[in-house]
Design a protein around this motif. Structure first.
Motif, PDB file in Angstrom:
ATOM      1  N   ASN A  13       1.026  -1.193   0.010  1.00 51.76           N
ATOM      2  CA  ASN A  13      -0.113  -0.159   0.010  1.00 51.76           C
ATOM      3  C   ASN A  13       0.847   1.338  -0.040  1.00 51.76           C
ATOM      4  O   ASN A  13       1.664   1.341   0.872  1.00 51.76           O
ATOM      5  CB  ASN A  13      -0.891   0.072   1.339  1.00 51.76           C
ATOM      6  CG  ASN A  13      -2.386  -0.291   1.193  1.00 51.76           C
ATOM      7  OD1 ASN A  13      -2.776  -0.380   2.096  1.00 51.76           O
ATOM      8  ND2 ASN A  13      -2.976  -0.130   0.058  1.00 51.76           N
ATOM      9  N   LEU A  73      -6.217  10.061   6.255  1.00 52.73           N
ATOM     10  CA  LEU A  73      -6.034   9.660   5.165  1.00 52.73           C
ATOM     11  C   LEU A  73      -7.043   9.866   4.137  1.00 52.73           C
ATOM     12  O   LEU A  73      -8.096   9.975   4.453  1.00 52.73           O
ATOM     13  CB  LEU A  73      -6.140   8.104   5.103  1.00 52.73           C
ATOM     14  CG  LEU A  73      -5.968   7.276   3.841  1.00 52.73           C
ATOM     15  CD1 LEU A  73      -4.688   7.534   2.983  1.00 52.73           C
ATOM     16  CD2 LEU A  73      -6.040   5.633   4.059  1.00 52.73           C
ATOM     17  N   GLN A  75      -8.201   9.593   0.332  1.00 49.64           N
ATOM     18  CA  GLN A  75      -8.032   8.645  -0.650  1.00 49.64           C
ATOM     19  C   GLN A  75      -8.226   9.349  -2.214  1.00 49.64           C
ATOM     20  O   GLN A  75      -8.486  10.486  -2.232  1.00 49.64           O
ATOM     21  CB  GLN A  75      -9.268   7.589  -0.290  1.00 49.64           C
ATOM     22  CG  GLN A  75      -9.279   7.016   1.005  1.00 49.64           C
ATOM     23  CD  GLN A  75      -9.823   5.761   1.234  1.00 49.64           C
ATOM     24  OE1 GLN A  75      -9.265   4.854   0.933  1.00 49.64           O
ATOM     25  NE2 GLN A  75     -11.021   5.803   1.728  1.00 49.64           N
ATOM     26  N   ALA A  81     -10.822   8.215   4.936  1.00 51.38           N
ATOM     27  CA  ALA A  81     -10.884   6.698   5.477  1.00 51.38           C
ATOM     28  C   ALA A  81     -10.840   7.045   6.742  1.00 51.38           C
ATOM     29  O   ALA A  81      -9.712   7.484   7.521  1.00 51.38           O
ATOM     30  CB  ALA A  81      -9.910   5.619   5.055  1.00 51.38           C
ATOM     31  N   MET A  83      -9.750   4.643   8.912  1.00 50.56           N
ATOM     32  CA  MET A  83      -8.400   4.015   9.583  1.00 50.56           C
ATOM     33  C   MET A  83      -7.964   3.356   8.236  1.00 50.56           C
ATOM     34  O   MET A  83      -8.535   3.030   7.365  1.00 50.56           O
ATOM     35  CB  MET A  83      -9.127   2.971  10.592  1.00 50.56           C
ATOM     36  CG  MET A  83      -7.733   1.830  10.832  1.00 50.56           C
ATOM     37  SD  MET A  83      -6.609   2.441  11.884  1.00 50.56           S
ATOM     38  CE  MET A  83      -5.577   0.949  12.006  1.00 50.56           C
ATOM     39  N   CYS A  84      -6.800   2.944   8.458  1.00 45.47           N
ATOM     40  CA  CYS A  84      -5.835   2.282   7.342  1.00 45.47           C
ATOM     41  C   CYS A  84      -4.723   1.545   8.090  1.00 45.47           C
ATOM     42  O   CYS A  84      -3.971   2.131   8.692  1.00 45.47           O
ATOM     43  CB  CYS A  84      -5.458   3.162   6.181  1.00 45.47           C
ATOM     44  SG  CYS A  84      -4.415   2.597   5.046  1.00 45.47           S
ATOM     45  N   GLY A  85      -4.689   0.215   7.987  1.00 50.28           N
ATOM     46  CA  GLY A  85      -3.626  -0.165   8.468  1.00 50.28           C
ATOM     47  C   GLY A  85      -2.353  -0.380   8.283  1.00 50.28           C
ATOM     48  O   GLY A  85      -1.392   0.071   8.825  1.00 50.28           O
ATOM     49  N   ASN A  86      -2.183  -0.523   6.916  1.00 52.45           N
ATOM     50  CA  ASN A  86      -0.771  -0.084   6.409  1.00 52.45           C
ATOM     51  C   ASN A  86      -0.387   1.227   6.442  1.00 52.45           C
ATOM     52  O   ASN A  86       0.714   1.603   6.447  1.00 52.45           O
ATOM     53  CB  ASN A  86      -0.835  -0.831   5.014  1.00 52.45           C
ATOM     54  CG  ASN A  86      -0.660  -2.231   4.982  1.00 52.45           C
ATOM     55  OD1 ASN A  86      -0.157  -2.904   5.694  1.00 52.45           O
ATOM     56  ND2 ASN A  86      -1.490  -2.684   3.747  1.00 52.45           N
ATOM     57  N   VAL A 169     -12.660  -0.079   9.436  1.00 53.92           N
ATOM     58  CA  VAL A 169     -13.168   0.431   8.250  1.00 53.92           C
ATOM     59  C   VAL A 169     -13.907  -0.845   7.933  1.00 53.92           C
ATOM     60  O   VAL A 169     -13.606  -1.984   8.181  1.00 53.92           O
ATOM     61  CB  VAL A 169     -12.345   0.856   6.907  1.00 53.92           C
ATOM     62  CG1 VAL A 169     -11.747   2.149   7.347  1.00 53.92           C
ATOM     63  CG2 VAL A 169     -11.233  -0.279   6.686  1.00 53.92           C
ATOM     64  N   ASN A 202     -15.196  -2.045   1.693  1.00 55.37           N
ATOM     65  CA  ASN A 202     -14.023  -2.722   1.122  1.00 55.37           C
ATOM     66  C   ASN A 202     -14.185  -4.049   1.067  1.00 55.37           C
ATOM     67  O   ASN A 202     -15.078  -5.001   1.837  1.00 55.37           O
ATOM     68  CB  ASN A 202     -12.521  -2.486   2.090  1.00 55.37           C
ATOM     69  CG  ASN A 202     -12.273  -1.004   2.359  1.00 55.37           C
ATOM     70  OD1 ASN A 202     -11.987  -0.402   1.442  1.00 55.37           O
ATOM     71  ND2 ASN A 202     -12.705  -0.613   3.583  1.00 55.37           N
ATOM     72  N   GLU A 219     -10.662  -1.781  -2.735  1.00 56.05           N
ATOM     73  CA  GLU A 219     -10.583  -0.795  -1.560  1.00 56.05           C
ATOM     74  C   GLU A 219     -11.540   0.186  -2.244  1.00 56.05           C
ATOM     75  O   GLU A 219     -11.386   0.854  -2.990  1.00 56.05           O
ATOM     76  CB  GLU A 219      -9.276  -0.155  -1.243  1.00 56.05           C
ATOM     77  CG  GLU A 219      -8.399  -1.077  -0.513  1.00 56.05           C
ATOM     78  CD  GLU A 219      -7.435  -0.199   0.107  1.00 56.05           C
ATOM     79  OE1 GLU A 219      -7.555   1.077   0.471  1.00 56.05           O
ATOM     80  OE2 GLU A 219      -6.310  -0.823   0.276  1.00 56.05           O
ATOM     81  N   ARG A 220     -12.512   0.565  -1.119  1.00 58.20           N
ATOM     82  CA  ARG A 220     -13.405   1.722  -1.219  1.00 58.20           C
ATOM     83  C   ARG A 220     -12.370   2.814  -1.239  1.00 58.20           C
ATOM     84  O   ARG A 220     -11.480   2.896  -0.643  1.00 58.20           O
ATOM     85  CB  ARG A 220     -14.171   1.658   0.091  1.00 58.20           C
ATOM     86  CG  ARG A 220     -15.275   2.918   0.357  1.00 58.20           C
ATOM     87  CD  ARG A 220     -15.886   2.686   1.493  1.00 58.20           C
ATOM     88  NE  ARG A 220     -15.058   3.139   2.778  1.00 58.20           N
ATOM     89  CZ  ARG A 220     -15.419   3.356   3.991  1.00 58.20           C
ATOM     90  NH1 ARG A 220     -16.645   3.465   4.227  1.00 58.20           N
ATOM     91  NH2 ARG A 220     -14.716   3.355   5.162  1.00 58.20           N
ATOM     92  N   CYS A 229      -3.440  -4.636   2.280  1.00 58.75           N
ATOM     93  CA  CYS A 229      -4.703  -4.002   2.942  1.00 58.75           C
ATOM     94  C   CYS A 229      -4.618  -4.530   4.284  1.00 58.75           C
ATOM     95  O   CYS A 229      -4.683  -5.584   4.589  1.00 58.75           O
ATOM     96  CB  CYS A 229      -6.119  -4.148   2.177  1.00 58.75           C
ATOM     97  SG  CYS A 229      -7.169  -3.292   3.287  1.00 58.75           S
ATOM     98  N   GLY A 230      -3.966  -3.698   5.443  1.00 57.91           N
ATOM     99  CA  GLY A 230      -4.016  -4.025   6.767  1.00 57.91           C
ATOM    100  C   GLY A 230      -5.142  -4.370   7.441  1.00 57.91           C
ATOM    101  O   GLY A 230      -5.503  -5.323   8.246  1.00 57.91           O
ATOM    102  N   THR A 231      -6.220  -3.381   7.375  1.00 59.70           N
ATOM    103  CA  THR A 231      -7.506  -3.629   7.932  1.00 59.70           C
ATOM    104  C   THR A 231      -8.042  -4.817   7.154  1.00 59.70           C
ATOM    105  O   THR A 231      -9.013  -5.697   7.740  1.00 59.70           O
ATOM    106  CB  THR A 231      -8.488  -2.711   7.640  1.00 59.70           C
ATOM    107  OG1 THR A 231      -8.376  -1.909   6.408  1.00 59.70           O
ATOM    108  CG2 THR A 231      -8.119  -1.394   8.611  1.00 59.70           C
TER     109      THR A 231
HETATM  110  N1  API Z   1      -9.801   2.301   1.457  1.00 55.64           N
HETATM  111  C1  API Z   1     -10.211   1.915   2.970  1.00 55.64           C
HETATM  112  C2  API Z   1      -9.183   2.451   3.844  1.00 55.64           C
HETATM  113  C3  API Z   1      -7.742   1.997   3.716  1.00 55.64           C
HETATM  114  C4  API Z   1      -7.516   0.668   4.067  1.00 55.64           C
HETATM  115  C5  API Z   1      -6.053  -0.122   3.716  1.00 55.64           C
HETATM  116  N2  API Z   1      -5.496   0.516   2.882  1.00 55.64           N
HETATM  117  C6  API Z   1      -5.731  -0.777   5.012  1.00 55.64           C
HETATM  118  O1  API Z   1      -4.261  -1.053   4.811  1.00 55.64           O
HETATM  119  O2  API Z   1      -6.140  -0.806   5.963  1.00 55.64           O
HETATM  120  C7  API Z   1     -11.828   2.462   3.310  1.00 55.64           C
HETATM  121  O3  API Z   1     -12.055   3.381   2.766  1.00 55.64           O
HETATM  122  O4  API Z   1     -12.280   2.026   4.053  1.00 55.64           O
END
Ligand code: API
Length: 685
Positions: A13, A73, A75, A81, A83-86, A169, A202, A219-220, A229-231
C-alpha cells in the motif's frame, strides 16, 4: 505553491505523506485526486510507482513519549478513510523518525491506535473487529455472516457468501477457493456498492493457503484493487475465526486468538488459531413423519471427539441418546418452541444435594454449596433446568417441535448460548477445537418463542436490563508540575468527564425497566506526584434499557465526553472486550402468546402447590442471556429466588430451591407448552 511530500510504502500500500503542520492545503480532496492518479500523479523521481493509494496528512504533537500524531488519510477519490492499517504503519515509521522514542500514539477517526517501531519493523494495534450491524455499518439490524445478498442476483457477484466486519473500516469478506482466479474488477464492485452497506465497503477475498490465507482487497476510496490492505488482513482473520475456518490449535486447547491483531512489517498471510473445551448439548422433540415416535436426541453438537453424544462413524453427527415409544398419530404441520436452561461449566448434579425418600420430599429443600463463583447452585439454575427437563419429557404436544437445549457458561461469557444461536464456537466455548454447530434460529421453521431457565419465583419475566462495562480513556500531555501550562492534565479533565457521566442521558425510560443507569466504578491516573498526568482512565458500569445497544452506548458516550472535555486532552470510550456479544437489554411484548400461556399456567400451578399468587409478568432483576434470543418472543422463568427475606440466595452459600416449586414450575411449563403446541395453538404460524 510547492508542497514537500514523502512517499511511504506499507506492505505494498503506497502513500503520499504530507506534514500538515508545515504545508497547509485548502482542498485536500482535490490534492489527493490529482496526486494519487496512477497515470498523472506524483512521482518521487526514483522510478517507483506513479500516484498512490492515498495521501496521509500528518500532524505530530510536540515532544512526548509516546509520540502523538494525528493521521488523516484522504483517498484517491477525495474521501477520508477512518482507518488504514498499512497507512498507520507508515505513519508510525514517519513519526518515530521525528521523535526520540519508539512508541507512537496515532489518532485516527476510528480511535487512537498504539504502535511500536522496532529496528525497521512496525507493529500497530488494530483495535477489536466487530460484526455489530450498527458498527459495520449495515443497512439491516442483523449481522451479515457468511450470507448471500439477494440484491446481488444478476450481478457478477451473485451467490457469493459475504461476511461483514468492521476493523476500523467496513470490509465484506468473501472466502473463495482461489483468490487468484477472482475477476476482482468485475466481482467486487456490486458488493462494494451494495445497499446492504450504507457507507460502502472494502471487498476482501481470501482463500486458504498452507500457513494461513491469501488475500486480495478491492478498496473503497481507491475504487480498485490495492497491493495490500492491513484492515483487510485483520478482517480475514476475524471472519475466519467467526466462521470456524481457522486451523485447529496445535495443542488442541487454549484460546490463542489475540484480542488485538497487529499487522506485521511483512505482507505475510494472516494466521490465527483457537481451541475449545466443554460440552454443548440440546435435544428436540417432534412428531415423526408418521406422527409415531418422539425422540430425545442431541440436537446439535460440535464436530470432534466423542463428547456429548458424538459418533465419529457418523461423520461427527449426533446419535440418538434416547427414544420413546411410538404413539401412532398423523404428523401435523411443524412448529417449534425452544426451551433453554443454561448452566456454567456443564450440567452436574447439585454438589452435596440431599435426596430424602420420595414421600418426604415436599417439606425438604435441596441445598447446594457453591464451590466456585462460576458454578451456580441449586436455584441458579439446576432447579430451572430440572423443571425444563421434566416438562420436556412429560408434555403431550399435538403439533410443532419442542426443543430442549442445555448450554454451558451462562454465568461468564455465554459461549454456549452464543454457539447455539450463531453456530460459532467462540474461543474457550463449548466443544472441540474447530467445532461448529447448527445454529438454532436457522431451523425451518424458525422458533416461535424461547423460555430461558432462571430463578424467577414462578413469575414470568419479560424484560431485563443489559449490562456493559466500558473504559473512558483520557490522554493529555505530561509536564513538570511546576509548569502545568506546558502540559495537558488528564486527571483535571477527568473531573469534566465525571460531570458528563452524571448527566449522560442517551435513552428514554423504558415502560417495563425504567431508567438506564451509568455508574463510574473505578478511576486511575497519574504516575508521579510532581508530574502533570498524561493519562487517566475511568471504568463505567452501564445497565441499559431497550433500545440501546452496546455499540450505540459507546458511540453516544464518547461523543458526549468529547463535547464536555474538549479536543485536548483526547477522550475515547472502549467497551471491555469479550469474545461473545454483550448481555444487552431485552423486552418481550407482554401480549405475546408465550407470556399469556406461561403466566396462566404458573398462576394455576403456584396456587395448587399452595404458593399463593404466582405467574406475575415482570422484569427480571439480574443479567440474563435472553437478549441473545430476542427479538423472538423470549421469557425468563423458573423456580427459586435470587434473594429471599433472609438475604441473597443465588450465588450465596445458602443457595437452595424448594422441590415443590420445581414441581410447580415443571407443571407450568408442561401445561403452557401443551397449550402452545396443542390443537388450538395461539401461535400464529
Ligand atoms: N480504503 C479503505 C481504507 C484503507 C484501508 C487499507 N489501505 C489498509 O491498509 O487498511 C476505506 O475507505 O475503508
Amino acid at each position: 505553491m510547492t508542497v514537500p511530500f514523502e512517499k511511504y510504502d506499507g506492505a505494498g500500500n503506497d502513500f503520499v505523506v504530507v506534514d500538515a503542520e508545515t504545508a497547509s492545503i485548502e482542498d485536500r480532496a482535490a490534492f489527493a485526486r490529482a496526486h494519487c492518479d496512477r497515470e498523472t500523479g506524483v512521482t518521487d523521481g526514483s522510478g517507483g510507482r506513479r500516484g498512490a493509494d492515498g495521501v496521509l496528512f500528518l500532524s505530530l504533537a510536540d515532544d512526548g513519549d509516546p509520540a502523538r500524531v494525528t493521521m488523516t488519510l484522504v483517498q484517491p477519490d477525495g474521501s477520508v478513510a477512518e482507518m488504514c492499517g498499512n497507512g498507520a504503519r507508515c505513519v508510525a515509521a514517519w513519526a518515530a523518525a521525528r521523535s526520540a522514542g519508539s512508541r507512537v500514539a496515532i489518532d485516527t477517526p476510528a480511535g487512537s491506535r498504539r504502535a511500536v517501531v522496532d529496528d525497521g519493523s512496525v507493529a500497530v494495534e488494530m483495535g477489536t473487529p466487530t460484526f455489530d450491524p450498527e458498527a459495520v455499518p449495515l443497512a439491516g439490524d442483523a449481522p451479515l455472516i457468511d450470507a448471500t445478498l439477494d440484491e446481488l442476483a444478476g450481478t457478477a457477484s451473485a451467490g457469493l457468501s459475504v461476511t461483514a466486519v468492521n476493523t476500523g473500516v467496513p470490509h465484506a469478506v468473501v472466502f473463495v477457493g482461489d483468490v487468484d482466479a477472482v475477476q476482482i474488477d468485475a466481482v467486487a464492485p456490486p458488493i462494494r456498492h451494495a445497499d446492504a452497506f450504507p457507507e460502502g465497503a472494502n471487498v476482501t477475498f481470501a482463500s486458504p493457503a498452507a500457513d494461513g490465507f491469501r488475500q486480495r482487497t478491492y478498496e473503497r476510496g481507491v475504487e480498485g484493487e490495492t497491493r495490500a490492505c492491513g484492515t483487510g488482513a485483520v478482517a480475514v482473520a476475524a471472519a475466519a475465526r467467526r466462521l470456524g475456518r481457522l486451523p485447529d490449535a496445535a495443542d488442541g486447547g487454549g484460546s490463542p486468538c489475540p484480542r488485538r491483531v497487529a499487522t506485521s512489517a511483512s505482507p505475510s498471510p494472516t494466521t490465527a488459531r483457537r481451541g475449545c473445551a466443554g460440552p454443548l448439548q440440546s435435544a428436540s422433540r417432534e412428531r415423526s413423519p408418521r406422527g409415531a415416535s418422539r425422540e430425545l436426541r442431541p440436537h446439535r453438537v460440535p464436530r470432534g471427539r466423542g463428547q456429548g453424544g458424538l459418533d465419529e462413524r457418523r461423520g461427527g453427527r449426533a446419535r440418538p441418546a434416547a427414544r420413546r415409544a411410538p404413539e401412532g398419530r398423523p404428523r401435523p404441520p411443524r412448529r417449534r418452541c425452544r426451551e433453554r436452561p443454561c448452566q456454567s461449566g456443564g450440567w452436574q448434579p447439585p454438589p452435596r444435594a440431599q435426596h430424602p425418600p420420595r414421600h418426604r420430599l415436599a417439606a425438604r429443600r435441596v441445598r447446594a454449596r457453591r464451590r466456585h463463583r462460576s458454578r451456580p447452585g441449586a436455584c441458579d439454575a439446576k432447579g430451572p433446568l430440572a423443571a425444563l427437563v421434566g416438562a420436556f419429557l412429560a408434555a403431550e404436544i399435538e403439533q410443532g417441535t419442542l426443543t430442549l437445549a442445555v448450554t454451558p457458561d451462562e454465568e461468564l461469557l455465554s459461549t454456549g448460548a452464543h454457539a447455539l444461536m450463531t453456530g460459532e464456537v467462540a474461543p474457550g466455548g463449548p466443544g472441540e477445537a474447530g467445532a461448529s454447530v447448527d445454529p438454532l434460529p436457522a431451523a425451518d421453521p424458525a422458533p416461535d418463542a424461547y423460555v430461558v431457565g432462571e430463578p424467577t419465583g414462578l413469575d414470568v419475566c419479560t424484560a431485563a436490563r443489559g449490562r456493559f462495562e466500558g473504559t473512558v480513556s483520557i490522554e493529555g500531555t505530561a509536564a513538570h508540575a511546576a509548569s502545568p501550562e506546558s502540559g495537558v492534565n488528564a486527571v483535571s479533565a477527568a473531573g469534566r468527564a465525571l460531570d458528563a457521566l452524571e448527566s449522560f442521558d442517551n435513552v428514554a425510560a423504558h415502560s417495563q425497566l425504567g431508567e438506564a443507569t451509568l455508574v463510574p466504578t473505578a478511576i486511575e491516573g497519574g504516575e508521579s506526584t510532581n508530574q502533570v498526568p498524561a493519562g487517566c482512565t475511568i471504568t463505567v458500569d452501564r445497565r441499559s434499557v431497550p433500545p440501546e445497544t452496546a455499540a450505540g452506548f459507546r458511540r453516544a458516550l464518547e461523543a458526549q465526553l468529547r463535547r464536555s472535555v474538549g479536543a485536548d486532552p483526547s477522550v475515547s470510550v472502549s467497551l471491555t472486550a469479550r469474545e461473545t456479544p454483550f448481555l444487552e437489554a431485552f423486552a418481550t411484548d407482554p401480549g405475546e402468546p408465550v407470556v399469556d400461556a406461561l403466566a396462566d399456567a404458573a398462576a394455576a400451578a403456584g396456587d395448587a402447590a399452595g404458593f399463593g399468587q404466582r405467574g406475575a409478568v415482570r422484569p427480571f432483576g439480574a443479567a440474563t442471556e435472553a437478549s441473545y434470543f430476542a427479538p423472538t418472543p423470549t421469557v425468563v422463568f423458573g423456580p427459586g429466588h435470587l434473594a429471599d427475606e433472609a438475604g441473597a440466595v443465588a450465588h450465596a452459600e445458602r443457595e437452595y430451591v424448594d422441590i415443590p416449586s420445581v414441581r410447580a414450575a415443571a407443571t407450568a411449563l408442561r401445561k403452557s407448552t401443551e397449550r402452545l403446541l396443542g390443537g388450538d395453538s395461539p401461535l400464529s404460524n
